[in-house]
Design a protein around this motif. Structure first.
Motif, mmCIF file in Angstrom:
data_model
loop_
_atom_site.group_PDB
_atom_site.id
_atom_site.type_symbol
_atom_site.label_atom_id
_atom_site.label_comp_id
_atom_site.label_asym_id
_atom_site.label_seq_id
_atom_site.Cartn_x
_atom_site.Cartn_y
_atom_site.Cartn_z
ATOM 1 N N GLY A 1 12.850 3.696 -0.385
ATOM 2 C CA GLY A 1 12.628 2.912 0.821
ATOM 3 C C GLY A 1 11.380 3.378 1.532
ATOM 4 N N ALA A 2 11.060 2.686 2.610
ATOM 5 C CA ALA A 2 9.825 3.003 3.336
ATOM 6 C C ALA A 2 9.947 2.580 4.791
ATOM 7 N N THR A 3 9.016 3.089 5.587
ATOM 8 C CA THR A 3 8.990 2.693 6.991
ATOM 9 C C THR A 3 7.549 2.733 7.503
ATOM 10 N N ARG A 4 7.377 2.221 8.710
ATOM 11 C CA ARG A 4 6.086 2.309 9.402
ATOM 12 C C ARG A 4 6.127 3.526 10.306
ATOM 13 N N ALA A 5 5.414 4.578 9.913
ATOM 14 C CA ALA A 5 5.431 5.798 10.724
ATOM 15 C C ALA A 5 4.208 5.863 11.647
ATOM 16 N N GLY A 6 3.289 4.928 11.505
ATOM 17 C CA GLY A 6 2.103 4.950 12.366
ATOM 18 C C GLY A 6 0.980 5.815 11.835
ATOM 19 N N ILE A 7 0.922 6.020 10.514
ATOM 20 C CA ILE A 7 -0.161 6.804 9.917
ATOM 21 C C ILE A 7 -1.332 5.888 9.556
ATOM 22 N N LYS A 8 -1.048 4.748 8.964
ATOM 23 C CA LYS A 8 -2.105 3.761 8.687
ATOM 24 C C LYS A 8 -2.498 3.070 9.991
ATOM 25 N N PRO A 9 -3.794 3.005 10.269
ATOM 26 C CA PRO A 9 -4.238 2.315 11.491
ATOM 27 C C PRO A 9 -3.791 0.847 11.508
ATOM 28 N N SER A 10 -3.594 0.264 10.325
ATOM 29 C CA SER A 10 -3.201 -1.149 10.247
ATOM 30 C C SER A 10 -1.778 -1.385 10.725
ATOM 31 N N GLY A 11 -0.981 -0.306 10.854
ATOM 32 C CA GLY A 11 0.413 -0.483 11.240
ATOM 33 C C GLY A 11 1.321 -0.912 10.104
ATOM 34 N N LYS A 12 0.785 -0.932 8.880
ATOM 35 C CA LYS A 12 1.618 -1.294 7.723
ATOM 36 C C LYS A 12 2.535 -0.128 7.330
ATOM 37 N N PRO A 13 3.560 -0.408 6.498
ATOM 38 C CA PRO A 13 4.431 0.674 6.024
ATOM 39 C C PRO A 13 3.596 1.765 5.367
ATOM 40 N N ASP A 14 3.928 3.039 5.658
ATOM 41 C CA ASP A 14 3.063 4.133 5.216
ATOM 42 C C ASP A 14 3.814 5.416 4.902
ATOM 43 N N LEU A 15 5.133 5.372 4.969
ATOM 44 C CA LEU A 15 5.923 6.564 4.667
ATOM 45 C C LEU A 15 7.064 6.126 3.756
ATOM 46 N N ALA A 16 7.175 6.771 2.586
ATOM 47 C CA ALA A 16 8.099 6.278 1.577
ATOM 48 C C ALA A 16 8.887 7.415 0.947
ATOM 49 N N LEU A 17 10.103 7.106 0.570
ATOM 50 C CA LEU A 17 10.992 8.079 -0.071
ATOM 51 C C LEU A 17 11.508 7.504 -1.379
ATOM 52 N N LEU A 18 11.588 8.375 -2.389
ATOM 53 C CA LEU A 18 12.199 8.008 -3.663
ATOM 54 C C LEU A 18 13.199 9.118 -3.962
ATOM 55 N N GLU B 1 12.815 22.789 -1.671
ATOM 56 C CA GLU B 1 12.283 23.060 -3.006
ATOM 57 C C GLU B 1 12.697 21.997 -4.011
ATOM 58 N N GLU B 2 13.521 21.034 -3.572
ATOM 59 C CA GLU B 2 13.882 19.917 -4.456
ATOM 60 C C GLU B 2 13.105 18.660 -4.092
ATOM 61 N N VAL B 3 12.146 18.791 -3.167
ATOM 62 C CA VAL B 3 11.398 17.624 -2.691
ATOM 63 C C VAL B 3 9.906 17.788 -2.973
ATOM 64 N N LEU B 4 9.366 16.852 -3.731
ATOM 65 C CA LEU B 4 7.926 16.831 -4.002
ATOM 66 C C LEU B 4 7.249 16.002 -2.914
ATOM 67 N N THR B 5 6.054 16.440 -2.479
ATOM 68 C CA THR B 5 5.293 15.656 -1.501
ATOM 69 C C THR B 5 4.074 15.033 -2.179
ATOM 70 N N ALA B 6 3.628 13.903 -1.645
ATOM 71 C CA ALA B 6 2.388 13.274 -2.113
ATOM 72 C C ALA B 6 1.746 12.586 -0.926
ATOM 73 N N SER B 7 0.408 12.697 -0.841
ATOM 74 C CA SER B 7 -0.317 12.088 0.273
ATOM 75 C C SER B 7 -1.538 11.381 -0.283
ATOM 76 N N THR B 8 -1.926 10.282 0.315
ATOM 77 C CA THR B 8 -3.143 9.584 -0.101
ATOM 78 C C THR B 8 -3.772 8.899 1.106
ATOM 79 N N GLY B 9 -5.086 8.911 1.149
ATOM 80 C CA GLY B 9 -5.769 8.270 2.276
ATOM 81 C C GLY B 9 -6.987 9.063 2.674
ATOM 82 N N VAL B 10 -7.306 9.062 3.950
ATOM 83 C CA VAL B 10 -8.524 9.698 4.423
ATOM 84 C C VAL B 10 -8.435 11.227 4.260
ATOM 85 N N ILE B 11 -9.565 11.830 3.910
ATOM 86 C CA ILE B 11 -9.658 13.280 3.727
ATOM 87 C C ILE B 11 -10.181 13.916 5.012
#
Lengths: 381, 381
Positions: free
Chosen positions: B12-29, B102-112
């Motif tokens: 699932g996913a939600t809009r956390a307010g990370i993308k300036p566009s306000g689109k969904p930007d936080l996701a869990l698998l 330690e059972e959760v992997l993180t991934a990030s993409t976007g501005v550096i």
């Protein structure tokens, strides 16, 4: 602006009908005396017959008398015929000059895969007026270049003149890059050859326009001794200065470019890593696009560094753009608008300190623009 | 089009307010059962904290329960703070799911280079609705991608679903490329890990959009065993098929791309050389520009081959484009207009026979357009 060649050199060009535009396309550069020479050529495996022939001449150790260059046709990927056409080009130049073909280097640049109209080369060679000036030669060797590229220097009475072409398909290891440097200093061939590889590695091999390396390219240095001896170290320094100036001019005139990028990397573990890191930044499509858009997006510089193979710790790296510090282990506060304004320049300098050692290196490139895409989408080179 | 996840997975996913566009930007698998996993990540030296943490988790050998992904911020080059923010992201996901970090992997993409707004991540995580479908997750991980990328397969009752993002900064060794494949087949972790490197080398590492390799990227395969055992060979083949389909979708959706390029190299001395040659062609700015302009300029293909490092004799190479033979040791006669017309397709195939051996390989890319330049000149990623 007429540029006088060093003593004992003459050059000239004519319209042989190889370029569809009808512009001058066949050029000769001649030394009255047998000249010591040094040479570096493309490492592309699909190297043209002219390059393969040049390597053989070079290995023979024989002195050089002349270079014949055609622009508009690379005579590359032209099958067995390409080799005999290349030989015929050397023979025609030798006949014209009264020397043997083994004293004549050939060079070709232009479209790949189309047979060279060698009869036009043979017909054109006798028509070339030879003068003590470099200008006609510099003009005739161009393809999509916008401006001729000439540089000169004087050392203790001896002169050095360099002429080059560049434009697209420019990347380390001799892109579509032809460079001819001549001097009237007397230098033993061994010393010349020993020094040349390093000069080429620090200059022409540090230019990148689009990451493509061509099949035809070479950088030549001829010393005919017509003036006499000068201190070798000083001479080589001046030669490197001329090569550097030509490298910068090639980058600035990259296809579609609106500005020159100069990348200086310091603090690398080795000089080789510094040069490699500088090339990676100068060659990054993402950073080149940002440069075009005047966007001080240093994250793309860091990402390019990370792919260069140079060793560093991101927490110790420093990045400055036009003298404005942007990053030092983490983002620095800076005025985005002022940095963007500073990027609207003819030349933009990127300075990177890797914080590892004492290795330094410079690379030159240009921005990536819609113009590059248009030129290369619509023009069969 | 809802894509059902394999048994035991939710997302699932939600809009956390990370993308300036306000689109969904936080996701869990999430996997209900501890899952065996295999992983490949960027070799960029400026790799983000998420990648560095991922490597440590991977080395621990521990089973995986979940992946948390944010898009809009790469959390890269953010100094020491980047590491603690990344840890807080994993901890927040673990709290939400009742597992250990330690059972959760993180991934990030976007501005550096911009600090991650980690409070928004912490605030958003409890809001994510988890469902048995992949769609919301696939949408939220996008950046400049135009379309979500999902592929699926079934093997003897077990299912495989893959979700990816791509777009720019896409190049071998894990570009800005995130790929997550999940299956409910039961596979020993050792077998999974042993196979994954090869799959990634033949698929995601053969995609190039612009030659830039990102700081953040990874390809993950999770197998939770909820369905049970299936024949391993068949399963891995299907996994590779899903990865290949995602790789093609990433290339087709490259920034500014108007078409997909598929390059198939046969007759190479080794499989590795075939893949390398295919990548060099797919990555050539000159050939990518010609592809955009529908110009069957095979000389640029040959020049790119020559720079690839793959061994060949130009007189034995054959090149075909959309099934039309263009070159076989020398230029072949062909109808230029018809070849240009054949290039006006959604997908253009380049076939090269190096005439050396039995190595084969495929790479995927796209054309280079003014659109690419505009996106990257004006958008701070």
């Amino acid at each position: 602006m007429a540029v006088k060649l060093p003593r004992g050199f003459r050059a000239g060009a004519t319209r042989a009908g190889i370029k569809p535009s009808g512009k001058p396309d066949l050029a000769l550069l001649v030394s009255g005396l047998p000249a010591a020479w040094a040479y570096a050529a493309t490492r592309n495996r699909a190297a043209a017959p002219s390059v393969q022939r040049g390597r053989e001449l070079y290995a023979s150790g024989r002195a050089l008398r002349a270079v014949v260059v055609n622009a508009g046709n690379a005579n590359c990927a032209t099958g067995e015929r390409g080799f005999s056409d290349d030989r015929r080009m050397a023979e025609a130049a030798a006949r014209r000059l009264g020397v043997v073909p083994e004293e004549v280097l050939t060079a070709s640049t232009g479209v790949i895969g189309v047979p060279l109209p060698v009869e036009r080369v043979e017909g054109g060679l006798p028509q070339i007026p030879l003068t003590p000036e470099a200008d006609a030669f510099a003009e005739a060797i161009l393809t999509t270049d916008l401006v001729p590229k000439v540089a000169e220097a004087e050392v203790a009475g001896a002169r050095i003149v360099g002429v080059a072409k560049g434009s697209g398909m420019i990347h380390p290891n001799m892109a579509t890059l032809l460079a001819f440097l001549v001097t009237d200093a007397r230098v033993p061939q061994e010393a010349l050859r020993e020094a040349w590889r390093g000069v080429v590695d620090r200059t022409f091999n540090q230019v990148t326009v689009d990451g493509d390396t061509s099949t035809n390219d070479l950088a030549l240095l001829m010393a005919n001794g017509a003036y006499g001896e000068v201190p070798l170290g000083t001479l080589l320094e001046a030669v490197e200065g001329v090569a550097r100036e030509l490298a910068r001019k090639i980058a600035r005139d990259g296809e579609g470019a609106t500005k020159l990028m100069a990348v200086r990397v310091v603090g690398a573990a080795t000089e080789e890593e510094a040069r490699r890191a500088a090339r990676a930044i100068a060659g990054s499509a993402l950073w080149k696009s940002a440069l075009y858009g005047n966007d001080p997006n240093w994250g793309r510089i860091l990402a390019a560094l990370g792919n260069s193979g140079a060793r560093f710790d991101p927490l110790r790296v420093r990045i400055a753009l036009q003298g404005i510090p942007l990053y030092a282990g983490e983002a620095l506060p800076f005025d985005r608008r002022a940095a963007g304004e500073a990027m609207r320049a003819e030349e933009v300098e990127v300075l990177v300190d890797l914080g590892e050692g004492k290795g330094e290196g410079v690379a030159w490139g240009c921005d990536l623009t819609e113009g590059y895409v248009r030129i290369n989408a619509l023009y069969t080179t």
